[in-house]
Design an enzyme around this catalytic site. Structure first.
Site, PDB file in Angstrom:
ATOM      1  N   LYS A  15       0.830  -1.213   0.000  1.00 13.41           N
ATOM      2  CA  LYS A  15       0.000   0.000   0.000  1.00 13.41           C
ATOM      3  C   LYS A  15       0.867   1.267   0.000  1.00 13.41           C
ATOM      4  O   LYS A  15       0.574   2.214  -0.716  1.00 13.41           O
ATOM      5  CB  LYS A  15      -0.922   0.042   1.233  1.00 13.41           C
ATOM      6  CG  LYS A  15      -1.876  -1.133   1.340  1.00 13.41           C
ATOM      7  CD  LYS A  15      -2.833  -0.964   2.501  1.00 13.41           C
ATOM      8  CE  LYS A  15      -2.184  -1.005   3.875  1.00 13.41           C
ATOM      9  NZ  LYS A  15      -1.622  -2.319   4.276  1.00 13.41           N
ATOM     10  N   ARG A  90      -8.854   1.480   9.387  1.00 15.72           N
ATOM     11  CA  ARG A  90      -8.514   0.077   9.666  1.00 15.72           C
ATOM     12  C   ARG A  90      -9.601  -0.614  10.479  1.00 15.72           C
ATOM     13  O   ARG A  90      -9.465  -1.791  10.785  1.00 15.72           O
ATOM     14  CB  ARG A  90      -7.209   0.026  10.460  1.00 15.72           C
ATOM     15  CG  ARG A  90      -6.001  -0.416   9.633  1.00 15.72           C
ATOM     16  CD  ARG A  90      -4.826  -0.363  10.567  1.00 15.72           C
ATOM     17  NE  ARG A  90      -3.690  -1.117  10.195  1.00 15.72           N
ATOM     18  CZ  ARG A  90      -2.594  -0.618   9.622  1.00 15.72           C
ATOM     19  NH1 ARG A  90      -2.555   0.641   9.266  1.00 15.72           N
ATOM     20  NH2 ARG A  90      -1.554  -1.386   9.391  1.00 15.72           N
ATOM     21  N   ARG A 162      12.044  -2.954  10.775  1.00 19.58           N
ATOM     22  CA  ARG A 162      11.116  -2.342  11.723  1.00 19.58           C
ATOM     23  C   ARG A 162      10.786  -3.355  12.806  1.00 19.58           C
ATOM     24  O   ARG A 162      10.647  -4.541  12.508  1.00 19.58           O
ATOM     25  CB  ARG A 162       9.807  -1.984  10.987  1.00 19.58           C
ATOM     26  CG  ARG A 162       9.680  -0.549  10.595  1.00 19.58           C
ATOM     27  CD  ARG A 162       8.538  -0.308   9.644  1.00 19.58           C
ATOM     28  NE  ARG A 162       7.241  -0.811  10.089  1.00 19.58           N
ATOM     29  CZ  ARG A 162       6.109  -0.666   9.385  1.00 19.58           C
ATOM     30  NH1 ARG A 162       6.131  -0.046   8.219  1.00 19.58           N
ATOM     31  NH2 ARG A 162       4.975  -1.139   9.838  1.00 19.58           N
ATOM     32  N   ARG A 173      -0.032  -9.213  13.358  1.00 22.48           N
ATOM     33  CA  ARG A 173      -0.593  -8.121  12.536  1.00 22.48           C
ATOM     34  C   ARG A 173      -1.584  -8.671  11.521  1.00 22.48           C
ATOM     35  O   ARG A 173      -2.605  -8.057  11.240  1.00 22.48           O
ATOM     36  CB  ARG A 173       0.535  -7.352  11.830  1.00 22.48           C
ATOM     37  CG  ARG A 173       1.286  -6.442  12.775  1.00 22.48           C
ATOM     38  CD  ARG A 173       2.561  -5.909  12.162  1.00 22.48           C
ATOM     39  NE  ARG A 173       2.341  -4.963  11.098  1.00 22.48           N
ATOM     40  CZ  ARG A 173       3.271  -4.613  10.212  1.00 22.48           C
ATOM     41  NH1 ARG A 173       4.481  -5.159  10.259  1.00 22.48           N
ATOM     42  NH2 ARG A 173       3.009  -3.749   9.288  1.00 22.48           N
TER      43      ARG A 173
END
Ligand code: AMP
Length: 218
Positions: A15, A90, A162, A173
């Site tokens: 994205k 979200r 990250r 996630r």
């Protein structure tokens, strides 16, 4: 032409990359909730510490916090040409919040582009992702030719993983995405806004597909 877009899909689907391409091509602001939250964390405020623990564990930051952030950002951006969102909304709560914000400024969404990718590919893309510490450019050890001590090709900065791209966090996630974010597919389908795009292939392949579906719709 004004273009108001949301890029939707699981973590690691691309994205951010596609959002930046669209932003450049269409001359519209790219608004990433994840980038905005990470910037806030760098400021080391009290709220930053709380947000950091949600993010590092693969959980969503509470709606109320994210919504306040996004509305402050939107208040600052010139939205007369459009925008492309990455990572927001979200949850259904966030989508309803966005509808009411846009309603107040007389803006209608044009499309929600849903990027589709098999689960195995998602985990590979995220766990292979390395981000430049300095300019935030994103690379992938599986797709870019990559040496262990590689530096950012754009600014020479160090490339790091990250915290929330580590495999155990990625798995959480994806679960959170399925539980809290996937219901938005039906939400936007009902509004006639959802366009599905296959996200397998190179960055250029996917960018071309997105361009095609947007021009078919124009
Ligand atoms: P991203 O860079 O979009 O993958 O986001 C990284 C992390 O930031 C997510 O795993 C969440 O913890 C947090 N985050 C980003 N956007 C949102 C959002 N819209 N709602 C809640 N949490 C978010």
């Amino acid at each position: 032409m004004k273009t108001y877009l949301i890029l939707f899909g699981p973590p690691g689907v691309g994205k951010g990359t596609q959002g930046q391409i669209l932003s450049k091509d269409l001359g519209i602001p790219f608004i990433s909730s994840g980038d905005a939250l990470r910037e806030e964390i760098n400021k080391k405020s009290d709220i930053a510490e709380k947000m950091c623990s949600f993010m590092n564990n693969g959980e969503l930051v509470p709606d109320i916090v994210v919504e306040e952030f996004i509305s402050k950002m939107l208040d600052q951006y010139p939205l007369d040409k459009g925008f492309v969102f990455d990572g927001f909304p979200r949850t259904i709560h966030q989508a309803e919040f966005l509808d009411s914000y846009l309603g107040r400024i007389n803006v209608n969404l044009d499309a929600v582009i849903s990027l589709l990718l098999p689960k195995e590919e998602i985990v590979k893309r995220i766990s292979g992702r390395r981000t430049c510490e300095r300019c935030k450019a994103v690379y992938n050890i599986y797709f870019n030719s990559f040496e262990d001590d590689a530096k950012c090709k754009k600014c020479g900065g160090n490339l790091v993983q990250r915290e929330d791209d580590k495999e155990e966090v990625v798995i959480r996630r994806v679960e959170v995405y399925e539980e809290k974010t996937e219901p938005l597919i039906a939400y936007y389908k009902n509004k006639g806004l959802l366009i599905e795009v296959d996200a397998l292939g190179t960055v250029e392949d996917v960018a071309k597909r997105i361009k095609e579906v947007l021009s078919d719709r124009a």
